[in-house]
Every structure is written in C-alpha cells, then in structure tokens.
Design a protein around this motif. Sequence first.
Motif, mmCIF file in Angstrom:
data_model
loop_
_atom_site.group_PDB
_atom_site.id
_atom_site.type_symbol
_atom_site.label_atom_id
_atom_site.label_comp_id
_atom_site.label_asym_id
_atom_site.label_seq_id
_atom_site.Cartn_x
_atom_site.Cartn_y
_atom_site.Cartn_z
ATOM 1 N N SER A 39 19.933 0.296 46.299
ATOM 2 C CA SER A 39 21.158 -0.456 45.975
ATOM 3 C C SER A 39 22.307 0.499 45.669
ATOM 4 C CB SER A 39 20.923 -1.379 44.780
ATOM 5 O OG SER A 39 20.018 -2.392 45.116
ATOM 6 N N SER A 40 22.026 1.545 44.925
ATOM 7 C CA SER A 40 23.059 2.534 44.609
ATOM 8 C C SER A 40 23.504 3.283 45.859
ATOM 9 C CB SER A 40 22.540 3.533 43.572
ATOM 10 O OG SER A 40 22.291 2.899 42.346
ATOM 11 N N VAL A 41 22.545 3.684 46.694
ATOM 12 C CA VAL A 41 22.886 4.397 47.934
ATOM 13 C C VAL A 41 23.779 3.516 48.799
ATOM 14 C CG1 VAL A 41 21.935 5.323 50.095
ATOM 15 C CG2 VAL A 41 20.854 5.887 47.902
ATOM 16 N N ARG A 42 23.450 2.240 48.885
ATOM 17 C CA ARG A 42 24.287 1.320 49.675
ATOM 18 C C ARG A 42 25.687 1.199 49.074
ATOM 19 N NH1 ARG A 42 23.324 -0.943 53.757
ATOM 20 N NH2 ARG A 42 21.282 -1.158 54.661
ATOM 21 N N GLU A 43 25.745 0.964 47.759
ATOM 22 C CA GLU A 43 27.036 0.735 47.103
ATOM 23 C C GLU A 43 27.959 1.947 47.186
ATOM 24 O OE1 GLU A 43 28.931 -0.259 42.692
ATOM 25 O OE2 GLU A 43 26.759 -0.335 42.960
ATOM 26 N N TYR A 44 27.414 3.126 46.938
ATOM 27 C CA TYR A 44 28.248 4.329 46.834
ATOM 28 C C TYR A 44 28.405 5.086 48.143
ATOM 29 C CZ TYR A 44 27.115 3.634 41.883
ATOM 30 O OH TYR A 44 26.942 3.107 40.629
ATOM 31 N N PHE A 45 27.626 4.713 49.180
ATOM 32 C CA PHE A 45 27.653 5.530 50.392
ATOM 33 C C PHE A 45 27.575 4.697 51.665
ATOM 34 C CE2 PHE A 45 25.426 8.434 53.408
ATOM 35 C CZ PHE A 45 26.396 9.422 53.481
ATOM 36 N N ASP A 99 27.395 1.484 52.645
ATOM 37 C CA ASP A 99 28.257 0.337 52.931
ATOM 38 C C ASP A 99 29.739 0.683 53.023
ATOM 39 O OD1 ASP A 99 25.993 -1.220 53.041
ATOM 40 O OD2 ASP A 99 26.257 -2.114 51.054
ATOM 41 N N LEU A 100 30.102 1.913 52.662
ATOM 42 C CA LEU A 100 31.490 2.353 52.805
ATOM 43 C C LEU A 100 31.786 2.849 54.221
ATOM 44 C CD1 LEU A 100 31.825 4.461 49.530
ATOM 45 C CD2 LEU A 100 32.503 2.075 49.901
ATOM 46 N N LEU A 101 30.728 3.114 54.982
ATOM 47 C CA LEU A 101 30.875 3.737 56.293
ATOM 48 C C LEU A 101 30.512 2.767 57.404
ATOM 49 C CD1 LEU A 101 29.082 7.061 55.332
ATOM 50 C CD2 LEU A 101 31.534 6.579 55.267
ATOM 51 N N ASP A 102 31.174 2.918 58.538
ATOM 52 C CA ASP A 102 30.792 2.100 59.691
ATOM 53 C C ASP A 102 29.733 2.861 60.494
ATOM 54 O OD1 ASP A 102 32.094 3.874 61.561
ATOM 55 O OD2 ASP A 102 33.990 2.856 61.201
ATOM 56 N N PRO A 103 29.106 2.201 61.465
ATOM 57 C CA PRO A 103 28.040 2.867 62.226
ATOM 58 C C PRO A 103 28.473 4.182 62.877
ATOM 59 C CG PRO A 103 27.941 0.509 62.595
ATOM 60 C CD PRO A 103 29.203 0.764 61.811
ATOM 61 N N ALA A 104 29.709 4.255 63.350
ATOM 62 C CA ALA A 104 30.188 5.503 63.966
ATOM 63 C C ALA A 104 30.284 6.618 62.921
ATOM 64 C CB ALA A 104 31.539 5.286 64.646
#
Length: 160
Positions: A125-131, A133-138
């Motif tokens: 959950s932390s990895v998603r929130e802080y990293f 989910d901020l980035l797009d697939p590219a």
Amino acid sequence: MVDDNGEQPKWLSRDEQQTWRAYIDGSQRLLGMLNRDLTDDAKLSLGDFRILVLLSESPTGAVRMSELADGIVASRSKLTHQVRRMEEQNLVKRESCADDGRGVFAHITDQGRAALRDAASHHVSSVREYFIDLLDPADLKALRKIFEKVDAHLIDQQRR
C-alpha cells in the motif's frame, strides 16, 4: 578542482545537476517513508523486510549469508549485525552449512513468515501510494530500463 589524473572533472550541466538532485532527494525521502511506514505498521525495518522477502522466496527458506548480503546490496558485516538482531526477535535463525562447515545459512522462521505476511499488505500500500500510482506505465518502463542499466554497470564495475 583536479581529479586523480590531473584533469578537470566534467561538471554536470544545470539540467543534469537538477536531475541528479531530484533523484537523490526523492529516493532518500521515498526509502525513509517506506521504512517509517513498515516500522509503524509492522514493527519491521525496510532492511528486515527485504531479508525476509529474499528468504521466503528461496525454495528451502534459507540463503547463504554471503548470497543474502549480495541480494540486499549490503556488506557482510552489516548483514551479520542485522541478522543477529533479527535472530533475537525470532524472525530468522542461522546455521552452519552442513556441506562445508565454513558457510552460514540464514533461515526464515515461522514467526518471520508471519511477520512478513502481516507486513506485506501495509508495504505494498505504501509503495503504491508513494511511488507506483504516481507514475504511468511509460514512466515505470523507463525507470525500470534506467535502473537495470545502472545496476548492470555497477555490477560490472564491482567485478573489476
């Protein structure tokens, strides 16, 4: 300022310097936040978590200490200290290698597996929130390509 060869270093351009500093600041802040969240939520450090992950991924639940140090990119002395502390918490145990008597294996314990299971959902959950989910697939693909290239180069440099 002169380098070891008596030459001026190739200074970073303004853009290169901003990129380098953004990487340093962002990566240190990210690792700090991930470590804080794991410690608060699961009472594990990020280093403990990484060791438990590597041990859990081994078919036997055990990894030779020298290989574990390489896997977490740490010195053997730092790993020994960390594993000793984890052993006191009953997360891992160490045993001499039966084959040669010189090597030492770290084994994940049942308590270590339970701690890893408990920590994993908080950590992702932390990895998603802080990293992530901020980035797009590219962005993710480019970042993976960049760090695979950097890692391969550094591994090659260490072998020299």
